[in-house]
Design a protein around this motif. Structure first.
Motif, PDB file in Angstrom:
ATOM      1  N   ILE A  18       0.837  -1.198   0.000  1.00  0.00           N
ATOM      2  CA  ILE A  18       0.000   0.000   0.000  1.00  0.00           C
ATOM      3  C   ILE A  18       0.869   1.244   0.000  1.00  0.00           C
ATOM      4  O   ILE A  18       0.669   2.180  -0.766  1.00  0.00           O
ATOM      5  CB  ILE A  18      -0.917   0.005   1.230  1.00  0.00           C
ATOM      6  N   GLY A  19       1.867   1.218   0.884  1.00  0.00           N
ATOM      7  CA  GLY A  19       2.744   2.383   0.967  1.00  0.00           C
ATOM      8  C   GLY A  19       3.498   2.591  -0.320  1.00  0.00           C
ATOM      9  O   GLY A  19       3.698   3.724  -0.774  1.00  0.00           O
ATOM     10  N   CYS A  20       3.958   1.514  -0.927  1.00  0.00           N
ATOM     11  CA  CYS A  20       4.695   1.652  -2.180  1.00  0.00           C
ATOM     12  C   CYS A  20       3.801   2.205  -3.271  1.00  0.00           C
ATOM     13  O   CYS A  20       4.258   2.891  -4.180  1.00  0.00           O
ATOM     14  CB  CYS A  20       5.256   0.295  -2.599  1.00  0.00           C
ATOM     15  N   GLY A  75      -1.674  -3.240  -7.995  1.00  0.00           N
ATOM     16  CA  GLY A  75      -1.154  -4.585  -7.961  1.00  0.00           C
ATOM     17  C   GLY A  75      -2.104  -5.518  -7.226  1.00  0.00           C
ATOM     18  O   GLY A  75      -3.281  -5.650  -7.587  1.00  0.00           O
ATOM     19  N   GLN A  76      -1.613  -6.135  -6.182  1.00  0.00           N
ATOM     20  CA  GLN A  76      -2.421  -7.074  -5.409  1.00  0.00           C
ATOM     21  C   GLN A  76      -3.300  -6.378  -4.381  1.00  0.00           C
ATOM     22  O   GLN A  76      -4.092  -7.024  -3.700  1.00  0.00           O
ATOM     23  CB  GLN A  76      -1.503  -8.065  -4.673  1.00  0.00           C
ATOM     24  N   LEU A  77      -3.192  -5.053  -4.302  1.00  0.00           N
ATOM     25  CA  LEU A  77      -3.930  -4.280  -3.319  1.00  0.00           C
ATOM     26  C   LEU A  77      -5.136  -3.618  -3.959  1.00  0.00           C
ATOM     27  O   LEU A  77      -5.045  -3.061  -5.047  1.00  0.00           O
ATOM     28  CB  LEU A  77      -3.023  -3.218  -2.704  1.00  0.00           C
ATOM     29  N   SER A  78      -6.256  -3.680  -3.273  1.00  0.00           N
ATOM     30  CA  SER A  78      -7.444  -2.943  -3.694  1.00  0.00           C
ATOM     31  C   SER A  78      -8.123  -2.394  -2.461  1.00  0.00           C
ATOM     32  O   SER A  78      -7.952  -2.914  -1.357  1.00  0.00           O
ATOM     33  CB  SER A  78      -8.402  -3.836  -4.484  1.00  0.00           C
ATOM     34  N   GLY A  79      -8.896  -1.312  -2.638  1.00  0.00           N
ATOM     35  CA  GLY A  79      -9.560  -0.712  -1.502  1.00  0.00           C
ATOM     36  C   GLY A  79     -10.703   0.165  -1.933  1.00  0.00           C
ATOM     37  O   GLY A  79     -10.865   0.487  -3.118  1.00  0.00           O
ATOM     38  N   ARG A  80     -11.507   0.534  -0.963  1.00  0.00           N
ATOM     39  CA  ARG A  80     -12.639   1.420  -1.234  1.00  0.00           C
ATOM     40  C   ARG A  80     -13.012   2.148   0.044  1.00  0.00           C
ATOM     41  O   ARG A  80     -12.604   1.765   1.150  1.00  0.00           O
ATOM     42  CB  ARG A  80     -13.829   0.638  -1.766  1.00  0.00           C
ATOM     43  N   GLY A  81     -13.782   3.223  -0.106  1.00  0.00           N
ATOM     44  CA  GLY A  81     -14.242   3.982   1.027  1.00  0.00           C
ATOM     45  C   GLY A  81     -15.149   5.095   0.561  1.00  0.00           C
ATOM     46  O   GLY A  81     -15.412   5.261  -0.644  1.00  0.00           O
ATOM     47  N   GLU A 129     -16.228   4.051   5.977  1.00  0.00           N
ATOM     48  CA  GLU A 129     -16.457   2.744   5.358  1.00  0.00           C
ATOM     49  C   GLU A 129     -15.216   2.270   4.604  1.00  0.00           C
ATOM     50  O   GLU A 129     -15.304   1.717   3.506  1.00  0.00           O
ATOM     51  CB  GLU A 129     -17.664   2.787   4.430  1.00  0.00           C
ATOM     52  N   ALA A 130     -14.071   2.469   5.243  1.00  0.00           N
ATOM     53  CA  ALA A 130     -12.805   2.160   4.577  1.00  0.00           C
ATOM     54  C   ALA A 130     -12.545   0.654   4.578  1.00  0.00           C
ATOM     55  O   ALA A 130     -12.763  -0.027   5.576  1.00  0.00           O
ATOM     56  CB  ALA A 130     -11.664   2.895   5.261  1.00  0.00           C
ATOM     57  N   GLN A 131     -12.067   0.167   3.445  1.00  0.00           N
ATOM     58  CA  GLN A 131     -11.731  -1.255   3.330  1.00  0.00           C
ATOM     59  C   GLN A 131     -10.585  -1.435   2.354  1.00  0.00           C
ATOM     60  O   GLN A 131     -10.525  -0.768   1.323  1.00  0.00           O
ATOM     61  CB  GLN A 131     -12.939  -2.065   2.860  1.00  0.00           C
ATOM     62  N   MET A 132      -9.679  -2.341   2.689  1.00  0.00           N
ATOM     63  CA  MET A 132      -8.592  -2.716   1.804  1.00  0.00           C
ATOM     64  C   MET A 132      -8.514  -4.227   1.735  1.00  0.00           C
ATOM     65  O   MET A 132      -8.729  -4.913   2.734  1.00  0.00           O
ATOM     66  CB  MET A 132      -7.254  -2.170   2.303  1.00  0.00           C
ATOM     67  N   THR A 133      -8.176  -4.727   0.558  1.00  0.00           N
ATOM     68  CA  THR A 133      -8.000  -6.163   0.363  1.00  0.00           C
ATOM     69  C   THR A 133      -6.662  -6.409  -0.298  1.00  0.00           C
ATOM     70  O   THR A 133      -6.329  -5.741  -1.284  1.00  0.00           O
ATOM     71  CB  THR A 133      -9.125  -6.743  -0.505  1.00  0.00           C
ATOM     72  N   ILE A 134      -5.908  -7.349   0.264  1.00  0.00           N
ATOM     73  CA  ILE A 134      -4.605  -7.713  -0.300  1.00  0.00           C
ATOM     74  C   ILE A 134      -4.697  -9.138  -0.808  1.00  0.00           C
ATOM     75  O   ILE A 134      -4.921 -10.068  -0.036  1.00  0.00           O
ATOM     76  CB  ILE A 134      -3.480  -7.588   0.736  1.00  0.00           C
ATOM     77  N   ALA A 135      -4.554  -9.317  -2.104  1.00  0.00           N
ATOM     78  CA  ALA A 135      -4.589 -10.651  -2.700  1.00  0.00           C
ATOM     79  C   ALA A 135      -3.170 -11.182  -2.780  1.00  0.00           C
ATOM     80  O   ALA A 135      -2.322 -10.587  -3.443  1.00  0.00           O
ATOM     81  CB  ALA A 135      -5.219 -10.589  -4.087  1.00  0.00           C
ATOM     82  N   PRO A 136      -2.860 -12.295  -2.112  1.00  0.00           N
ATOM     83  CA  PRO A 136      -1.491 -12.821  -2.126  1.00  0.00           C
ATOM     84  C   PRO A 136      -1.104 -13.384  -3.484  1.00  0.00           C
ATOM     85  O   PRO A 136      -1.962 -13.752  -4.300  1.00  0.00           O
ATOM     86  CB  PRO A 136      -1.542 -13.929  -1.066  1.00  0.00           C
TER      87      PRO A 136
END
Length: 727
Positions: free
Chosen positions: A16-18, A160-166, A183-190
């Protein structure tokens, strides 16, 4: 404990930071409910063009932004309106490109006024960075003076493998800060395609520059079947790598298993987790504010609570090597095999060990209360075994539940189903259910065991609580308690001791098994039973070893046997009133209650209160069935020796055997020859009448004996000096 899985939840967040190159502020930045309002001065179109493009550069020739649009209009008030627009904003090493159905710009910004002050994008807004960062929303406002893009409504992003919404957010392009406000959400797909990580909260801030991830209000990190939650979650990354260095959970925090597996549960007001350099293995955890740690394995759950819990793990991230619990604490251990469930309360504990074996010792300090709980089973009610002490040291086999030995120190007590024990120190094997009571030097509390049946004190006492056995050594004092005899038709009293009355014993060694009812006393043994009668003294037995069978009411003694006991006088005895004492000794003694026979052997002697004496190799007494009165007495001489007796009325007898029928009051003496001596002062001073024969018969109260020989011939009678025949 699969601590690696906990770590992987966090490792994925580094991306996320990258993606955004953002910084999480220590304080939550103010939330703009909407983009700044634009004051319209005049919306009259001044100029219009189609398929236009433009570029804004600063004085140094650096591109401020580039624009492409299907249609553009310049209004009289200075605003620019665009349809089907695309604008690129270079920022550092990354260029962000925004597309939208509509956009407008107004004002000027920057130190030289070369930058637009505001860009407002509407409908199908898409923002894409060269690094793959992409945002989708319906409206976004770029504020040049603040170098900020505001997303007032629902938005989503990917990288990349990170997605989010809010709902609502800000991207601070100059300071590299991104916030999702509701309503913040993040999903990391390995990368391996396994179950991803989902991070949710009311607000989420993302960072890399200062290596923060901040989640506020109802924050949760969820992966597969594990959930980390708290009012606030902070994630700290290593400076030189994307590895997670630390995770902090604050406010109603928990790490919880939501499915199968053996990962631990944690709950507290605050939870801090520290990871190794790779970020893949947990090395340290600290729980504050009503903390609870739950460890799982195939045997069940181990639950630890206290004021503060601090634990360190081996490099594998699974094996505990140190556990420190401060404040009033409780440890609940599961049932393992035949070992019952246990609870330990104390004022704190420290457990330590080394990798790879794990914990090998634990010390509980202050106000220790140890409990074992056994559930009810068929034919047996639920029970509790409770022990207390000032401290408790456990020897462990790798985990808290794997207790091999428990050492209770200072003011130790234990209560177990009618058994109460005290000592300076108690050593308890929970698996074998054995307990060793020991005295420290100097002794403050002598080891003592009290049951419904007895009380035992000694320098050392060993108990088998499962089999109800006692082993005591060193200055043993025991008390067999008085019992209430309800069955009048029950077994008759023992030969020396009356049933139901207390018996005090002293010895150097003592053992007792409740199942068999056998008590064994060894080395300098003395047993005493006080009489309730003022006219009767104590019954006493002394020997090198004494065996008492309480079930059969049998008694035996060996080695320098000496005894004093009381026999009731039979009706045949003169003036039959109170029981009189009888003292006996020998090398061996046995009493068999089934036959009511008491036997002394090996240089046996017998002395009665009325002065009568008897000696022989074997003396047996048969008692009456319902009283402690004498029914029959027999004495036998050793080879080459004779039985000798002094009877009332200055009578003396000797022979190979002596038999006395107490109910008939009649003696029978046999020998080759048997001798009867009676003093005869009428025939001269110191003169005695002497009768000899192979058989002598006489009454207890009669003065003379009938002496006969084999075949019925009358025995010999003569007068002799008493000194020659009385020995």
């Amino acid at each position: 404990m699969a601590w690696q899985k906990v770590a992987r939840i966090i490792v994925a967040l580094v991306g996320i930071g990258c993606a955004a190159v953002v910084y999480v502020l220590l304080r939550t930045p103010p939330v703009d409910d909407a983009a700044p309002a634009v004051v319209l001065l005049d919306d009259t179109v001044k100029a219009e063009s189609r398929d236009s493009q433009g570029k804004q550069v600063d004085r140094d020739g650096r591109v401020i932004y580039e624009r492409w649009s299907g249609r553009s209009r310049e209004l009289v008030d200075g605003r620019l309106m665009f349809d089907d627009v695309k604008i690129s904003f270079p920022h550092g090493a990354t260029t962000y490109t925004v597309t939208a159905d509509m956009a407008e710009s107004s004002g000027v910004a920057g130190p030289t006024g070369e930058q637009p002050s505001t860009f407002v994008f509407r409908k199908n807004v898409r923002m894409v960075g060269e690094n793959g960062f992409a945002v989708a929303t319906e409206e976004a406002t770029y504020l040049g003076d603040e170098q900020r893009i505001n997303f007032p409504g629902a938005m989503s992003f990917t990288r990349g493998q990170l997605s989010g919404r809010g709902v609502g957010g800000d991207l601070y392009m100059g300071r590299s800060v991104l916030w999702l406000y509701d309503e913040a959400q993040m999903t990391i797909a390995p990368e391996d395609g396994s179950v991803g990580v989902v991070a949710t909260a009311k607000r989420i801030g993302l960072a890399d520059a200062d290596h923060y991830l901040r989640m506020e209000e109802g924050a949760e990190l969820r992966r597969d079947d594990q959930l980390l939650s708290g009012d606030l979650i902070m994630v700290f990354f290593a400076e030189e790598s994307p590895a997670v260095r630390r995770v902090e959970l604050d406010g109603e925090s928990s790490v919880r298993q939501t499915g199968g597996g053996d990962r631990p549960d944690m709950s507290a007001d605050e939870i801090d987790l520290d990871f190794d350099e790779s970020g893949s293995a947990l090395r340290h955890a600290n729980l504050k504010g009503s903390p609870v740690l739950t460890l799982r394995d195939t045997d069940g759950q181990t639950r630890v609570s206290g004021s503060v819990i601090d634990m360190t793990l081996a490099p594998d991230g699974q094996t505990l090597t140190r556990l420190d619990v401060a404040g009033p604490s409780q440890v609940q251990l599961p049932r393992t095999g035949d070992t019952p469930a246990r609870t330990i309360e104390s004022d704190g504990l420290i457990a330590e060990g080394a990798a790879p074996a794990g914990l090998d010792r634990a010390v509980f300090r202050g106000g220790v209360v140890y409990r074992e709980l056994r559930p009810a089973t068929r034919g047996q009610a639920a029970s509790e075994r409770k022990a207390t002490s000032d401290s408790l040291a456990l020897e462990l086999g790798g985990a808290l539940k794997d207790v091999t030995m428990a050492r209770f120190r200072q003011r130790f007590t234990v209560d177990d189903d009618g058994t109460h024990a005290t000592a300076d120190e108690g050593r308890y094997d929970a698996k074998g259910e054995t307990l060793q009571l020991r005295a420290n030097v100097p002794t403050r509390i002598q080891p003592t065991v009290v049951t419904d049946e007895m009380e035992v004190r000694a320098q050392e006492i060993d108990l088998d609580l499962n089999r109800d056995t006692i082993e005591a050594r060193g200055q043993v004092t025991s008390l067999r308690k008085a019992t209430v005899e309800k069955d009048e038709d029950g077994p008759a009293p023992a030969g020396l001791f009356e049933r139901g009355k207390p018996i005090t014993a002293q010895a150097e060694r003592f053992s007792y098994a409740k199942a068999s009812g056998v008590a064994l006393y060894s080395d300098a043994v003395t047993l005493v039973q006080e009489s309730a009668s003022a006219n009767q003294g104590s019954s006493i037995l002394q020997a090198d070893e004494v065996r008492l069978d309480e079930t059969e009411q049998d008694l035996s003694a060996t080695g320098h046997v000496r005894s004093t006991f009381y026999l009731s006088k039979t009706p045949a005895a003169a003036n039959a009133t109170e029981p009189s004492w009888t003292r006996m000794q020998g090398e061996r003694m046995t009493y068999t209650n089934a036959t009511r026979v008491l036997a002394y052997s090996g240089l046996a002697t017998m002395l009665s209160e009325n002065g009568e004496r008897l000696s022989g190799d074997l003396i047996t007494l048969e008692l009456l069935s319902q009283t402690r009165g004498l029914k029959r007495l027999d004495a036998t001489a050793a080879a080459g020796d004779v039985v000798r007796a002094k009877l009332s009325g200055d009578r003396y007898v000797s022979g190979l055997t002596l038999a006395y029928d107490a109910e008939a009051g009649r003696y029978l003496v046999t020998g080759i020859p048997a001798t009867f001596v009676s003093k005869a002062p009428a025939k001269g001073k110191d003169m005695c009448e002497v009768g000899t024969g192979s058989k002598l018969e006489f009454q207890r109260t009669a003065g003379w004996s009938n002496a006969t020989n084999e075949g019925g011939a009358v025995g010999r009678a003569q007068d002799m000096k008493c000194a020659e025949v009385i020995k």
